[in-house]
Design an enzyme around this catalytic site. Structure first.
Site, PDB file in Angstrom:
ATOM      1  CG  HIS A  98      -4.060   1.008  12.222  1.00 60.66           C
ATOM      2  ND1 HIS A  98      -3.430   2.397  11.858  1.00 60.66           N
ATOM      3  CD2 HIS A  98      -3.234   0.391  11.236  1.00 60.66           C
ATOM      4  CE1 HIS A  98      -2.527   2.170  10.876  1.00 60.66           C
ATOM      5  NE2 HIS A  98      -2.388   1.014  10.590  1.00 60.66           N
ATOM      6  CE  LYS A 111      -4.010   2.048   2.306  1.00 60.55           C
ATOM      7  NZ  LYS A 111      -3.983   2.776   3.736  1.00 60.55           N
ATOM      8  CG  HIS A 147       0.921   1.850  13.781  1.00 60.20           C
ATOM      9  ND1 HIS A 147       0.627   0.743  14.160  1.00 60.20           N
ATOM     10  CD2 HIS A 147       0.913   2.012  12.431  1.00 60.20           C
ATOM     11  CE1 HIS A 147       0.534  -0.077  12.922  1.00 60.20           C
ATOM     12  NE2 HIS A 147       0.363   0.779  12.049  1.00 60.20           N
ATOM     13  CG  ASP A 187       0.011  -2.691  10.460  1.00 58.94           C
ATOM     14  OD1 ASP A 187      -0.862  -1.737  10.560  1.00 58.94           O
ATOM     15  OD2 ASP A 187       1.208  -2.514  10.152  1.00 58.94           O
TER      16      ASP A 187
END
Length: 351
Positions: free
Chosen positions: A230, A211, A286, A232
Site C-alpha cells: 500500500h 498504530k 511498501h 500511506d
C-alpha cells in the site's frame, strides 16, 4: 469476538488459515526477511543525518537539506538519524507498547475497537471486509495522539502505567519534528517554509494517529504478509520498530528490504504530500513481511490532514503548462474512498 492473530500464532498451528495466504502472483516475491536484510548489493533506503539541518553555516545546512529533499523525490522514504528525539524517550515508548502487547489477549480485549460500528480506535485485527477477503498477519492498537485536546484518553491502555506519559511526550516531540520536515520539504519545492504545514492543517488540524503493529511469529512466513502492499494516505508517516526487519519498499520494480538502523526513525512521504507537490515527492508502495523466529513490533504515526476541511490538490505554483496537475481535487475523505474503491475493483477483477 474477532480472532486475534496472536492467538492463532500461539495455538501451535503448523499451517496458516487460507484467508492469510497471499495470491499466487505475490508469493513469488516473498523471501526470508533475515536473508533479505543481509543483502549488501542493490539499492538501499537512504539514511539522512539531521544533525546539521539547522546549522548556522548555510553551506552545511543546505547540503543536509538537499539530501533529505532528494531522498523524498527519489524514494519517498528514509531513515532519519540525529532527529532530536532522545533514545531514552523512544525506549520508553517502545517498552510501554511492548508491555501492553505482552498482556494476555483477554486483557487487551478490554480495549477492543468496533470497526463495524465505525469505532476504529483501540485494539484490533484486520476484518475481511475488502473484496478479496484477504487477511494480514498482525494485530494492532490504533489511537489519535495529537492534538492533545482531540485525544480520547479513556481508550488508552491503563497498563502499563507509563503508557500515557511516554506516548504523550513522544507525540509532542514528533509534532515538532513533523513541522521541521514539512518546512524543509516546502523549501525544497521553492515555496515558503510554512506552506506545506499550512496546507495540511497546521498545528490545530493536522492529526497524529498512532498504530502499534504487532506481528506475531508465523509458521509459514513465505505465504503471508504482515501488511499488504500500500501507499500511506498521510502527509508524513514516522515509524519506530523493535529492530526486527520486515519493511519492504517497491523501488525501481523490485522489493527492497529496509535495514534496521539503530536509533533511527523511518519517515515516509504519504499520498497527501505527493498530491500537493504534484508528484515531485513520492509516496512509495511498501509492505511488511513476517517471520518464524521473532515477533516484530512497529510504531507508525500517521500525520493526517482533517478529513473534510481541506481540498487536496497540486499547489498552483507547481502546476504549469509543461507540468499539468496530475491529481484531481479531493478532500482527504474522498481520497480514502477513492483508494478503497479502486482496491476493491482490482480485487473483484482478479477473482
Amino acid at each position: 469476538m474477532a480472532a486475534r492473530v496472536e492467538s492463532l500464532s500461539s495455538s501451535g498451528i503448523l499451517s496458516i488459515p487460507k484467508e492469510y495466504i497471499r495470491p499466487q502472483e505475490e508469493l513469488t516475491s516473498i523471501g526470508n526477511v533475515f536473508a533479505e536484510e543481509k543483502k549488501v548489493e542493490g539499492p538501499q533506503v537512504p539514511t539522512i543525518d539531521l544533525k546539521e539541518v539547522d546549522c548556522e553555516d548555510e553551506v552545511v545546512r543546505e547540503k543536509c537539506r538537499e539530501k533529505l529533499v532528494s531522498a523524498a523525490k527519489e524514494w519517498g522514504v528514509m531513515h532519519l538519524v540525529n532527529h532530536g528525539i532522545s533514545d531514552d524517550l523512544i525506549n520508553r515508548v517502545k517498552k510501554a507498547g511492548k508491555d501492553f502487547f505482552d498482556l494476555p489477549v483477554e486483557e487487551k480485549e478490554k480495549y477492543a475497537n468496533d470497526q463495524a460500528e465505525g469505532k476504529i480506535q483501540g485494539y484490533g485485527s484486520k476484518l475481511a471486509n475488502n473484496a478479496s477477503g484477504q487477511l494480514e498477519w498482525e494485530d494492532y492498537f490504533f489511537h489519535l495522539i495529537f492534538p492533545e485536546e482531540k485525544r480520547d484518553l479513556s481508550i488508552w491502555p491503563k497498563t502499563p502505567t507509563e503508557y500515557t506519559e511516554a506516548t504523550s511526550e513522544y507525540a509532542r516531540q514528533l509534532r515538532g519534528l513533523a513541522t521541521k520536515m514539512l518546512s524543509v520539504l516546502s523549501i525544497g519545492l521553492g515555496l515558503e517554509e510554512g506552506r506545506l504545514e499550512k496546507e495540511v492543517g497546521g498545528l490545530e488540524e493536522l492529526l497524529l494517529q498512532m498504530k502499534i503493529n504487532y506481528y506475531p511469529k508465523c509458521p509459514q512466513p513465505e505465504l503471508a504478509l504482515g501488511v499488504e502492499a500500500h501507499t500511506d494516505i498521510s502527509a508524513l508517516t514516522f515509524i519506530l520498530h523493535n529492530m526486527v526487519p520486515g519493511l519492504q519498499l517497491f523501488y525501481q520494480g523490485k522489493w527492497v528490504t529496509a535495514k534496521c538502523v539503530p536509533n533511527s526513525i523511518i519517515m515516509h512521504i504519504g499520498d497527501t504530500i505527493e498530491i500537493l507537490s504534484n508528484g515531485k515527492y513520492k509516496s512509495i508502495l511498501h509492505r511488511g513481511l513476517v517471520n518464524k523466529e521473532k515477533v516484530r513490533i512497529s510504531w507508525a504515526v500517521f500525520c493526517e490532514p482533517p478529513k473534510e476541511k481541506i481540498i487536496l490538490k497540486p499547489l498552483s505554483e507547481l502546476v504549469t503548462e509543461t507540468e499539468p496537475a496530475q491529481y484531481p481535487p479531493r478532500t482527504f475523505a474522498q481520497h480514502i474512498e477513492h483508494k478503497l474503491f479502486r482496491k476493491n475493483q482490482e480485487a473483484l477483477l482478479s477473482k
